[in-house]
Design an enzyme around this catalytic site. Structure first.
Site, PDB file in Angstrom:
ATOM      1  N   PHE A  24       0.822  -1.219   0.000  1.00 29.44           N
ATOM      2  CA  PHE A  24       0.000   0.000   0.000  1.00 29.44           C
ATOM      3  C   PHE A  24       0.859   1.274   0.000  1.00 29.44           C
ATOM      4  O   PHE A  24       0.880   2.032  -0.971  1.00 29.44           O
ATOM      5  CB  PHE A  24      -0.963  -0.063   1.187  1.00 29.44           C
ATOM      6  CG  PHE A  24      -1.504   1.251   1.651  1.00 29.44           C
ATOM      7  CD1 PHE A  24      -2.041   2.160   0.742  1.00 29.44           C
ATOM      8  CD2 PHE A  24      -1.504   1.588   2.995  1.00 29.44           C
ATOM      9  CE1 PHE A  24      -2.546   3.377   1.169  1.00 29.44           C
ATOM     10  CE2 PHE A  24      -2.012   2.798   3.427  1.00 29.44           C
ATOM     11  CZ  PHE A  24      -2.521   3.700   2.521  1.00 29.44           C
ATOM     12  N   SER A  95      -0.488  -5.128  11.284  1.00 30.95           N
ATOM     13  CA  SER A  95      -1.673  -5.614  11.990  1.00 30.95           C
ATOM     14  C   SER A  95      -1.369  -6.162  13.377  1.00 30.95           C
ATOM     15  O   SER A  95      -0.637  -7.148  13.537  1.00 30.95           O
ATOM     16  CB  SER A  95      -2.422  -6.676  11.189  1.00 30.95           C
ATOM     17  OG  SER A  95      -3.399  -7.307  11.968  1.00 30.95           O
ATOM     18  N   SER A 135       3.243   4.039  15.351  1.00 30.01           N
ATOM     19  CA  SER A 135       2.682   4.685  16.548  1.00 30.01           C
ATOM     20  C   SER A 135       2.364   3.670  17.632  1.00 30.01           C
ATOM     21  O   SER A 135       2.182   4.038  18.801  1.00 30.01           O
ATOM     22  CB  SER A 135       1.418   5.465  16.182  1.00 30.01           C
ATOM     23  OG  SER A 135       0.439   4.613  15.613  1.00 30.01           O
ATOM     24  N   TYR A 158       3.259  -7.058  17.617  1.00 34.70           N
ATOM     25  CA  TYR A 158       3.587  -6.123  16.537  1.00 34.70           C
ATOM     26  C   TYR A 158       4.306  -4.895  17.089  1.00 34.70           C
ATOM     27  O   TYR A 158       5.332  -4.457  16.546  1.00 34.70           O
ATOM     28  CB  TYR A 158       2.304  -5.700  15.812  1.00 34.70           C
ATOM     29  CG  TYR A 158       2.529  -4.615  14.789  1.00 34.70           C
ATOM     30  CD1 TYR A 158       3.169  -4.892  13.580  1.00 34.70           C
ATOM     31  CD2 TYR A 158       2.118  -3.306  15.028  1.00 34.70           C
ATOM     32  CE1 TYR A 158       3.393  -3.900  12.633  1.00 34.70           C
ATOM     33  CE2 TYR A 158       2.332  -2.308  14.090  1.00 34.70           C
ATOM     34  CZ  TYR A 158       2.973  -2.606  12.896  1.00 34.70           C
ATOM     35  OH  TYR A 158       3.196  -1.615  11.972  1.00 34.70           O
ATOM     36  N   VAL A 202      -9.276  -0.011   9.179  1.00 40.95           N
ATOM     37  CA  VAL A 202     -10.646   0.444   9.393  1.00 40.95           C
ATOM     38  C   VAL A 202     -11.190   1.294   8.241  1.00 40.95           C
ATOM     39  O   VAL A 202     -12.349   1.130   7.838  1.00 40.95           O
ATOM     40  CB  VAL A 202     -10.779   1.183  10.750  1.00 40.95           C
ATOM     41  CG1 VAL A 202      -9.984   2.481  10.768  1.00 40.95           C
ATOM     42  CG2 VAL A 202     -12.242   1.465  11.075  1.00 40.95           C
ATOM     43  N   ASN A 219     -15.296  -1.893  16.529  1.00 39.69           N
ATOM     44  CA  ASN A 219     -14.816  -2.554  17.741  1.00 39.69           C
ATOM     45  C   ASN A 219     -14.898  -1.574  18.906  1.00 39.69           C
ATOM     46  O   ASN A 219     -14.321  -0.493  18.850  1.00 39.69           O
ATOM     47  CB  ASN A 219     -13.366  -3.033  17.552  1.00 39.69           C
ATOM     48  CG  ASN A 219     -13.251  -4.028  16.416  1.00 39.69           C
ATOM     49  OD1 ASN A 219     -14.035  -4.972  16.319  1.00 39.69           O
ATOM     50  ND2 ASN A 219     -12.280  -3.827  15.540  1.00 39.69           N
ATOM     51  N   ARG A 286     -10.947  -4.825  20.476  1.00 42.04           N
ATOM     52  CA  ARG A 286      -9.901  -5.786  20.120  1.00 42.04           C
ATOM     53  C   ARG A 286      -8.787  -5.779  21.160  1.00 42.04           C
ATOM     54  O   ARG A 286      -8.431  -4.730  21.697  1.00 42.04           O
ATOM     55  CB  ARG A 286      -9.287  -5.419  18.764  1.00 42.04           C
ATOM     56  CG  ARG A 286     -10.189  -5.612  17.585  1.00 42.04           C
ATOM     57  CD  ARG A 286      -9.439  -5.517  16.279  1.00 42.04           C
ATOM     58  NE  ARG A 286      -8.477  -4.419  16.237  1.00 42.04           N
ATOM     59  CZ  ARG A 286      -7.835  -4.045  15.128  1.00 42.04           C
ATOM     60  NH1 ARG A 286      -8.079  -4.676  13.996  1.00 42.04           N
ATOM     61  NH2 ARG A 286      -6.977  -3.053  15.132  1.00 42.04           N
TER      62      ARG A 286
END
Length: 327
Positions: A24, A95, A135, A158, A202, A219, A286
């Site tokens: 991406f 992710s 972040s 992650y 999202v 979520n 989540r």
């Protein structure tokens, strides 16, 4: 597709390696570099999360090269950096949920892979090395806005991998004099971001729901907030950071817009733009998610002249148009 808004640096004759260049952010970076006259733009990608579709339009460009390989292979990394001036390391397994489900693979790609490309770039003596930090490194530190020197405990595998990248970069700066800039991305979105699969972000999920006239899942209660960053702002940050000269230490900077948007507000904006009156469906929060996120971008402005040209709403308009035309 849309016009860039920042000063165009002279890229003539300069060669760039984009790891994860079929992904991406990587493919948007490739597009910018080719559009503005870079001498050579090479990508290294194993196409596990990137796609051939993302780079199809570049294949006929004489300045574009593909190395199909894996950052987990030092040999592939050495091959990819050979003769390159600047490296932008975007390859990673993103992710938070993916890393919770499979921490070992996230570790192999994000830490071992990072170390391989770092070693290869150091040995090649590249002029600039920039990497995708995150972040998520702020973890449970409660203060807003997030400032680079104040981080908490990581909340997911992650986040651990991305923090380790920063630690390695710091050690390479002190030990070998190989200075790099880490870009702590805050929720980057825009064209070519994949809405498919279990780990989709999202905004593409919301846009896909809106274009289908369906209610999205949120979520938690929807009051989770993020500093959403249009991809062109991230591209600008990469170019400016790569061409920053005179570094004498490792640096890490926030790349964001500097504004908070809740998930409820985000859906309202997308629904408004698509003429929908559908309420979202709420479900459990989540694991590993940070509740609120907002960046200070002062250091990025001071260090590399970062000046995000696209607001969240402008980015949403461009993204919606792209998904409408490519769905």
């Amino acid at each position: 597709m849309y016009e860039t808004k920042h000063h165009r640096e002279d890229l003539t004759g300069k060669s760039f390696l984009i790891t994860g260049g079929a992904g991406f952010i990587g493919s948007n970076l490739v597009e910018y570099l080719l559009k503005h006259g870079a001498g050579k733009v090479r990508i290294l990608d194993n196409f596990s999360t990137g796609s051939h579709e993302n780079i199809a339009q570049f294949r006929d460009n004489a300045a574009f090269e593909i190395v199909e390989g894996d950052i987990r292979s030092l040999e592939d990394c050495r091959l990819a950096v050979a003769g390159i001036d600047y490296v932008s390391h975007q390859a990673a397994l993103g992710s938070v949920p993916r890393s919770i489900n499979d921490p070992i693979t996230s570790n192999e790609v994000n830490i071992s892979g990072f170390l391989n490309i770092l070693v290869a770039a150091r040995d090649e003596g590249v002029n600039g090395f920039v990497y995708a930090a995150s972040s998520s490194t702020y973890g449970d530190h409660p203060a807003l806005p997030k400032e680079e020197e104040n981080i908490g405990n990581p909340l997911s595998p992650y986040a651990v991998t991305k923090y380790v990248n920063e630690l390695y970069a710091s050690v390479f700066s002190r030990t070998y004099g190989f200075h790099t800039i880490g870009l702590r991305y805050f929720n980057v979105f825009g064209p070519r971001q994949n809405p498919k699969g279990p780990y989709a972000a999202v905004i593409p999920l919301f846009i896909e729901s809106a274009l289908k006239g369906e209610a999205p899942f949120i979520n938690g209660d929807g009051e989770t907030s993020r500093d959403f960053t249009f991809v062109e702002n991230a591209v600008q940050a990469n170019i400016k950071a790569l061409l920053t000269s005179g570094l004498n230490s490792n640096e890490v900077i926030n790349i964001a817009f500097g504004q908070r948007t809740t998930l409820n507000e985000l859906w309202d904006r997308i629904a408004e733009r698509t003429g929908l009156e559908i309420k979202p469906a709420y479900r459990e929060e989540r694991r590993g998610d940070v509740k609120h996120s907002l960046a200070s971008i002062q250091k990025a402005k001071n260090l590399v002249g970062y000046d995000p040209g696209f607001s969240v709403l402008e980015g949403l308009d461009i993204s919606l148009n792209w998904y409408k035309n490519n769905s």
